[in-house]
Write a protein that holds these residues in place. Structure first.
Motif, PDB file in Angstrom:
ATOM      1  N   THR A  42      -3.359  28.234 -24.262  1.00  0.00           N
ATOM      2  CA  THR A  42      -2.140  28.498 -23.489  1.00  0.00           C
ATOM      3  C   THR A  42      -2.026  27.559 -22.283  1.00  0.00           C
ATOM      4  OG1 THR A  42      -2.133  30.796 -24.238  1.00  0.00           O
ATOM      5  CG2 THR A  42      -0.969  30.328 -22.162  1.00  0.00           C
ATOM      6  N   ALA A  43      -3.147  27.315 -21.605  1.00  0.00           N
ATOM      7  CA  ALA A  43      -3.107  26.484 -20.395  1.00  0.00           C
ATOM      8  C   ALA A  43      -2.813  25.016 -20.710  1.00  0.00           C
ATOM      9  CB  ALA A  43      -4.431  26.597 -19.650  1.00  0.00           C
ATOM     10  N   ALA A  44      -3.165  24.573 -21.922  1.00  0.00           N
ATOM     11  CA  ALA A  44      -2.957  23.158 -22.280  1.00  0.00           C
ATOM     12  C   ALA A  44      -1.563  22.906 -22.825  1.00  0.00           C
ATOM     13  CB  ALA A  44      -3.999  22.743 -23.325  1.00  0.00           C
ATOM     14  N   SER A  45      -0.849  23.967 -23.121  1.00  0.00           N
ATOM     15  CA  SER A  45       0.394  23.845 -23.889  1.00  0.00           C
ATOM     16  C   SER A  45       1.523  23.183 -23.104  1.00  0.00           C
ATOM     17  CB  SER A  45       0.837  25.245 -24.308  1.00  0.00           C
ATOM     18  OG  SER A  45       2.118  25.201 -24.869  1.00  0.00           O
ATOM     19  N   ALA A  46       2.452  22.582 -23.874  1.00  0.00           N
ATOM     20  CA  ALA A  46       3.653  21.992 -23.274  1.00  0.00           C
ATOM     21  C   ALA A  46       4.723  23.046 -23.007  1.00  0.00           C
ATOM     22  CB  ALA A  46       4.217  20.932 -24.200  1.00  0.00           C
ATOM     23  N   GLY A  47       4.654  24.164 -23.724  1.00  0.00           N
ATOM     24  CA  GLY A  47       5.660  25.212 -23.537  1.00  0.00           C
ATOM     25  C   GLY A  47       7.011  24.904 -24.166  1.00  0.00           C
ATOM     26  N   ILE A  48       7.031  23.989 -25.133  1.00  0.00           N
ATOM     27  CA  ILE A  48       8.314  23.651 -25.778  1.00  0.00           C
ATOM     28  C   ILE A  48       8.756  24.819 -26.659  1.00  0.00           C
ATOM     29  CG2 ILE A  48       9.504  22.056 -27.336  1.00  0.00           C
ATOM     30  CD1 ILE A  48       7.388  19.963 -26.581  1.00  0.00           C
ATOM     31  N   LEU A  49      10.037  25.130 -26.607  1.00  0.00           N
ATOM     32  CA  LEU A  49      10.623  26.190 -27.437  1.00  0.00           C
ATOM     33  C   LEU A  49      11.609  25.511 -28.380  1.00  0.00           C
ATOM     34  CD1 LEU A  49      11.309  28.674 -24.480  1.00  0.00           C
ATOM     35  CD2 LEU A  49       9.266  28.565 -25.937  1.00  0.00           C
ATOM     36  N   ALA A  50      11.087  24.999 -29.499  1.00  0.00           N
ATOM     37  CA  ALA A  50      11.902  24.152 -30.381  1.00  0.00           C
ATOM     38  C   ALA A  50      11.648  24.491 -31.842  1.00  0.00           C
ATOM     39  CB  ALA A  50      11.607  22.679 -30.118  1.00  0.00           C
ATOM     40  N   ALA A 246       9.861  11.687 -29.780  1.00  0.00           N
ATOM     41  CA  ALA A 246      10.071  10.300 -30.228  1.00  0.00           C
ATOM     42  C   ALA A 246       8.798   9.815 -30.902  1.00  0.00           C
ATOM     43  CB  ALA A 246      10.414   9.405 -29.042  1.00  0.00           C
ATOM     44  N   GLY A 247       8.882   9.473 -32.174  1.00  0.00           N
ATOM     45  CA  GLY A 247       7.667   9.104 -32.901  1.00  0.00           C
ATOM     46  C   GLY A 247       6.699  10.268 -32.897  1.00  0.00           C
ATOM     47  N   HIS A 248       5.435   9.980 -32.543  1.00  0.00           N
ATOM     48  CA  HIS A 248       4.444  11.058 -32.499  1.00  0.00           C
ATOM     49  C   HIS A 248       4.306  11.652 -31.098  1.00  0.00           C
ATOM     50  CE1 HIS A 248       3.297  10.293 -36.578  1.00  0.00           C
ATOM     51  NE2 HIS A 248       3.094   9.018 -36.314  1.00  0.00           N
ATOM     52  N   SER A 249       5.175  11.250 -30.187  1.00  0.00           N
ATOM     53  CA  SER A 249       5.052  11.709 -28.800  1.00  0.00           C
ATOM     54  C   SER A 249       6.162  12.692 -28.454  1.00  0.00           C
ATOM     55  CB  SER A 249       5.180  10.529 -27.829  1.00  0.00           C
ATOM     56  OG  SER A 249       4.201   9.584 -28.112  1.00  0.00           O
ATOM     57  N   TYR A 250       5.906  13.462 -27.414  1.00  0.00           N
ATOM     58  CA  TYR A 250       7.008  14.226 -26.826  1.00  0.00           C
ATOM     59  C   TYR A 250       6.865  14.261 -25.314  1.00  0.00           C
ATOM     60  CZ  TYR A 250       3.737  18.245 -27.274  1.00  0.00           C
ATOM     61  OH  TYR A 250       2.656  19.087 -27.221  1.00  0.00           O
ATOM     62  N   LEU A 251       8.005  14.408 -24.659  1.00  0.00           N
ATOM     63  CA  LEU A 251       8.076  14.433 -23.197  1.00  0.00           C
ATOM     64  C   LEU A 251       8.806  15.706 -22.782  1.00  0.00           C
ATOM     65  CD1 LEU A 251       9.382  10.763 -22.686  1.00  0.00           C
ATOM     66  CD2 LEU A 251       7.006  11.547 -22.676  1.00  0.00           C
ATOM     67  N   VAL A 252       8.272  16.378 -21.765  1.00  0.00           N
ATOM     68  CA  VAL A 252       8.898  17.610 -21.286  1.00  0.00           C
ATOM     69  C   VAL A 252       9.126  17.478 -19.773  1.00  0.00           C
ATOM     70  CG1 VAL A 252       8.705  20.122 -21.125  1.00  0.00           C
ATOM     71  CG2 VAL A 252       7.626  18.909 -23.045  1.00  0.00           C
ATOM     72  N   THR A 259       6.370  15.153 -15.538  1.00  0.00           N
ATOM     73  CA  THR A 259       6.667  15.072 -16.971  1.00  0.00           C
ATOM     74  C   THR A 259       5.397  15.376 -17.760  1.00  0.00           C
ATOM     75  OG1 THR A 259       8.310  13.360 -16.563  1.00  0.00           O
ATOM     76  CG2 THR A 259       7.521  13.574 -18.836  1.00  0.00           C
ATOM     77  N   TYR A 260       5.504  16.304 -18.683  1.00  0.00           N
ATOM     78  CA  TYR A 260       4.383  16.622 -19.576  1.00  0.00           C
ATOM     79  C   TYR A 260       4.452  15.633 -20.743  1.00  0.00           C
ATOM     80  CZ  TYR A 260       1.491  19.443 -22.788  1.00  0.00           C
ATOM     81  OH  TYR A 260       0.528  19.899 -23.667  1.00  0.00           O
ATOM     82  N   GLU A 281      -3.709   6.896 -26.653  1.00  0.00           N
ATOM     83  CA  GLU A 281      -2.674   7.282 -27.629  1.00  0.00           C
ATOM     84  C   GLU A 281      -1.465   7.889 -26.925  1.00  0.00           C
ATOM     85  OE1 GLU A 281      -4.160   9.827 -30.815  1.00  0.00           O
ATOM     86  OE2 GLU A 281      -2.171  10.761 -30.991  1.00  0.00           O
ATOM     87  N   LEU A 282      -1.731   8.776 -25.967  1.00  0.00           N
ATOM     88  CA  LEU A 282      -0.635   9.472 -25.281  1.00  0.00           C
ATOM     89  C   LEU A 282       0.185   8.512 -24.419  1.00  0.00           C
ATOM     90  CD1 LEU A 282      -2.607  12.674 -24.239  1.00  0.00           C
ATOM     91  CD2 LEU A 282      -0.727  12.575 -25.897  1.00  0.00           C
ATOM     92  N   THR A 283      -0.493   7.657 -23.665  1.00  0.00           N
ATOM     93  CA  THR A 283       0.254   6.755 -22.776  1.00  0.00           C
ATOM     94  C   THR A 283       1.032   5.727 -23.593  1.00  0.00           C
ATOM     95  OG1 THR A 283      -1.776   5.478 -22.458  1.00  0.00           O
ATOM     96  CG2 THR A 283      -1.200   7.033 -20.730  1.00  0.00           C
ATOM     97  N   ALA A 284       0.446   5.228 -24.680  1.00  0.00           N
ATOM     98  CA  ALA A 284       1.169   4.245 -25.503  1.00  0.00           C
ATOM     99  C   ALA A 284       2.442   4.865 -26.078  1.00  0.00           C
ATOM    100  CB  ALA A 284       0.267   3.732 -26.630  1.00  0.00           C
ATOM    101  N   GLY A 285       2.323   6.080 -26.601  1.00  0.00           N
ATOM    102  CA  GLY A 285       3.488   6.747 -27.187  1.00  0.00           C
ATOM    103  C   GLY A 285       4.560   7.037 -26.139  1.00  0.00           C
ATOM    104  N   ALA A 286       4.116   7.476 -24.956  1.00  0.00           N
ATOM    105  CA  ALA A 286       5.075   7.837 -23.910  1.00  0.00           C
ATOM    106  C   ALA A 286       5.800   6.607 -23.378  1.00  0.00           C
ATOM    107  CB  ALA A 286       4.337   8.546 -22.773  1.00  0.00           C
ATOM    108  N   ILE A 287       5.083   5.515 -23.172  1.00  0.00           N
ATOM    109  CA  ILE A 287       5.715   4.300 -22.631  1.00  0.00           C
ATOM    110  C   ILE A 287       6.671   3.696 -23.667  1.00  0.00           C
ATOM    111  CG2 ILE A 287       5.250   1.930 -21.865  1.00  0.00           C
ATOM    112  CD1 ILE A 287       2.591   3.092 -20.648  1.00  0.00           C
ATOM    113  N   ALA A 288       6.294   3.787 -24.949  1.00  0.00           N
ATOM    114  CA  ALA A 288       7.213   3.296 -25.995  1.00  0.00           C
ATOM    115  C   ALA A 288       8.506   4.111 -25.978  1.00  0.00           C
ATOM    116  CB  ALA A 288       6.540   3.379 -27.366  1.00  0.00           C
ATOM    117  N   ALA A 289       8.404   5.402 -25.707  1.00  0.00           N
ATOM    118  CA  ALA A 289       9.601   6.264 -25.697  1.00  0.00           C
ATOM    119  C   ALA A 289      10.423   6.053 -24.433  1.00  0.00           C
ATOM    120  CB  ALA A 289       9.181   7.732 -25.817  1.00  0.00           C
ATOM    121  N   ALA A 290       9.758   6.024 -23.285  1.00  0.00           N
ATOM    122  CA  ALA A 290      10.441   5.917 -21.980  1.00  0.00           C
ATOM    123  C   ALA A 290       9.700   4.878 -21.143  1.00  0.00           C
ATOM    124  CB  ALA A 290      10.446   7.273 -21.278  1.00  0.00           C
ATOM    125  N   PRO A 291      10.147   3.622 -21.160  1.00  0.00           N
ATOM    126  CA  PRO A 291       9.377   2.529 -20.557  1.00  0.00           C
ATOM    127  C   PRO A 291       9.040   2.730 -19.083  1.00  0.00           C
ATOM    128  CG  PRO A 291      11.075   1.662 -22.003  1.00  0.00           C
ATOM    129  CD  PRO A 291      11.292   3.134 -21.955  1.00  0.00           C
TER     130      PRO A 291
END
Ligand SMILES: Cc1cc2nc3c(=O)[nH]c(=O)nc-3n(C[C@H](O)[C@H](O)[C@H](O)COP(=O)(O)OP(=O)(O)OC[C@H]3O[C@@H](n4cnc5c(N)ncnc54)[C@H](O)[C@@H]3O)c2cc1C
Length: 371
Positions: A42-50, A246-252, A259-260, A281-291
């Motif tokens: 629970t503490a690690a979660s993004a909390g996305i409701l999708a 976006a791809g294998h990443s998500y931003l919250v 930003t999560y 992996e996380l930073t590469a995916g996030a920067i590709a999505a939102a430079p």
């Protein structure tokens, strides 16, 4: 002698939600955790409701996920009222971005069958995505779901625990070794701290640890840990206003302006280390999505263990042949989304009432049970 009607084992978001709904239904509830409440997955979660972003085909999963989203709209004010806490529920919309042509085709296909959910899905052309979310890299379009959103998972579990307490539940975090008490071939309650506690009903909501707890009763609940690593980043201005996949990443976009960034998905047993590979992996995916995230400050990083069943569906309900036990586990990537509907189901079952939706696909009885 029963010290309370119901014991809930596990104080993650599922156990806290179950405790609140059970206490609200008038049952005497004890909530037990061997650690802090809400301290694991629970503490690690993004909390996305999708529900739609998480569903690949029609079927029981999406039905439960949609019921989970509806339960937020219907019950979150009552959680706030009972707890006095704000779990930061936001219907900000979820945008699934097509990072290439193949992703655009897949999103169009998803939009077809997901129209049945009546969540007003809308396809956006690339320039419309750029207008809506100027911080995103150029793309091949996107699918916007305005009614989906996010919640702060730690605040939510704290609010549910406080709401349960307000309704009379007793909270027992940091309890020593909470183990099943069997006598005369049936579950009588719990052992903890060398004491026996009798209950009419035990709700097993121990997340990834549920299989081990059930094994002590010679029950098979095939739920395993699936590791997820995540980051929290801070930028001068939030890079997105919607939850973005976006791809294998998500931003919250969180209420405090951070930003999560999520999340890895790793078969790594009980390992919860944050690794260099995970961060890369996380930073590469996030920067590709939102430079603009290239210049973000990393505020924190974490990891948690998603409770995953062998068929990917949650495990909810009574176990045939084991009176006095109800399981609520295996919510994998969607335990935050599904926590309120799961709590509703547990309270219905505990009261001998019909569940709000068909439970056969989620029944623990679908796995071989050996006594
Ligand atoms: C990186 C990551 C991102 C995620 N993002 C999302 C998301 O965006 N949306 C979403 O819906 N879901 C998400 N999830 C999934 C979600 O976090 C989980 O499905 C959910 O938290 C599971 O809740 P739980 O209560 O079953 O388990 P947990 O939160 O793990 O809680 C289980 C509890 O049981 C306790 N326990 C274990 N053994 C015992 C015992 N013997 N006695 C007493 N207590 C015990 C533990 O201490 C723990 O507190 C994500 C998960 C991860 C890891």
């Amino acid at each position: 002698m029963a010290s309370a009607d119901v014991a809930v084992v596990g104080g993650g978001v599922i156990g806290c939600a179950a405790a609140w709904y059970l206490a609200r239904a008038g049952l005497r509830v004890d909530l037990w955790d061997r650690g802090p409440l809400g301290g694991e997955a629970t503490a690690a979660s993004a909390g996305i409701l999708a529900p739609l972003a998480e569903s690949v085909t029609p079927g029981p999963f999406v039905d439960l996920a949609l019921a989970g989203l509806r339960a937020f709209a219907e019950d979150i004010e009552a959680v706030k009222d009972d707890s006095g806490l704000d779990p930061e529920y936001r219907r900000c919309g979820v945008l699934r971005v097509a990072v290439d042509g193949a992703a655009a085709v897949a999103l169009h296909e998803a939009a077809g069958w997901q129209a049945n959910a009546r969540l007003n899905l809308r396809w956006l052309e690339p320039r419309q995505v750029a207008t809506l979310e100027p911080g995103l890299a150029s793309c091949h379009g996107g699918l916007l779901s305005p009614a989906e959103g996010h919640v702060h998972p730690v605040r939510l579990s704290a609010a549910l625990a406080a709401a349960a307490y307000h309704r009379g539940a007793a909270l027992h975090p940091f309890a020593p070794a909470v183990e099943p008490w069997m006598e005369g071939g049936r579950l009588r309650g719990l052992f903890t701290g060398g004491e026996r506690r009798g209950y009419d009903l035990v709700v097993l909501a121990a997340g990834a640890w549920s299989a081990g707890w059930a094994a002590a009763l010679s029950l098979r609940i095939p739920v395993r840990p699936v590791k997820g690593q995540m980051l929290i980043a801070r930028t001068v201005a939030p890079p997105v206003r919607h939850v973005v996949f976006a791809g294998h990443s998500y931003l919250v976009p969180r209420a405090d302006g951070t930003t999560y960034i999520g999340a890895t998905q790793e078969e790594a047993g009980w390992d919860t280390r944050v690794t260099a590979g995970g961060i890369a992996e996380l930073t590469a995916g996030a920067i590709a999505a939102a430079p603009a995230l290239r210049d973000a400050e990393i505020v924190s990083a974490g990891a948690g263990l998603r409770p995953a069943s062998v068929d990917g569906l949650p495990v909810i309900g009574a176990i045939p042949g084991c009176d006095g036990l109800i399981v609520a586990a295996g919510h994998f990537r969607n335990g935050i989304l599904m926590c309120l509907v799961t709590g509703r189901i547990i309270a219905a079952l505990a009261g001998g009432n019909a569940a709000p939706l068909p439970l056969e696909p989620f029944s623990p009885g679908r796995f071989a049970v050996a006594w």
